[in-house]
Write a protein that holds these residues in place. Sequence first.
Motif: not given
Length: 238
Positions: A39-43
Amino acid sequence: MDADQRLISAVRSGLAALADPAKAPAMRAYMKSAMPYRGVPKPPRAGLLKRIFAEHVLPDRETFTATVRALWREAEYREERYAAIDLTGHHAYRDWQDPELLGLYEDMIVTGAWWDYVDELAARRVGPILRGAPATVTPVLRAWAIDPDLWRRRTAIICQLGAKEGTDTELLTHAIEFSASEKEFFLRKGIGWALRDYAKTAPGWVQSFVDEYPELSGLSRREALKHLGTGEGAVRAR
């Protein structure tokens, strides 16, 4: 040569610290992923990896390759595989981007077997290696273009994205011809994408190509002609 376990541990613990369990199910569902997400977005992931890669510079090609393979093969979360791909693109290892890495990238393409992995590897790793060593890499990609594996074939089709005037049209033609009548979505879409991208450089060539291959799917044709003034008319006329 062994993988750099300190780098791998830093990636895993860093991703765990950034994990957002509330976001993970939606990310997994969107990508139709068998592997779970942290659940870690790209940014935030990119920021984390930039710091880790700067702190853990790999000393040689062998350690680099072993570390990428370990991150990839031992991944329990999809973000760990994204980290492996990002490591291959880190500027510190730019000089190692040559045909010797094709085996590594082929393994990642075939075992990853999904567009989010394959497209990055095809366009940003395999493509530049092709342009740097065409005599060595072109025969490999010609073989991939007719391989039974869907993802090798998609790689051969889209690896020249962004090549502009450096596009090898003979290779592009060969890669598309074998899959032109395929019903597989990722091949049809890849063909259209490759032609649409090259149309920015050579619109006449692309228009002529589409006219010459009536077996191209409607999806491939629409994508290829999307930004050409005659595109929609050409599609409707068939």
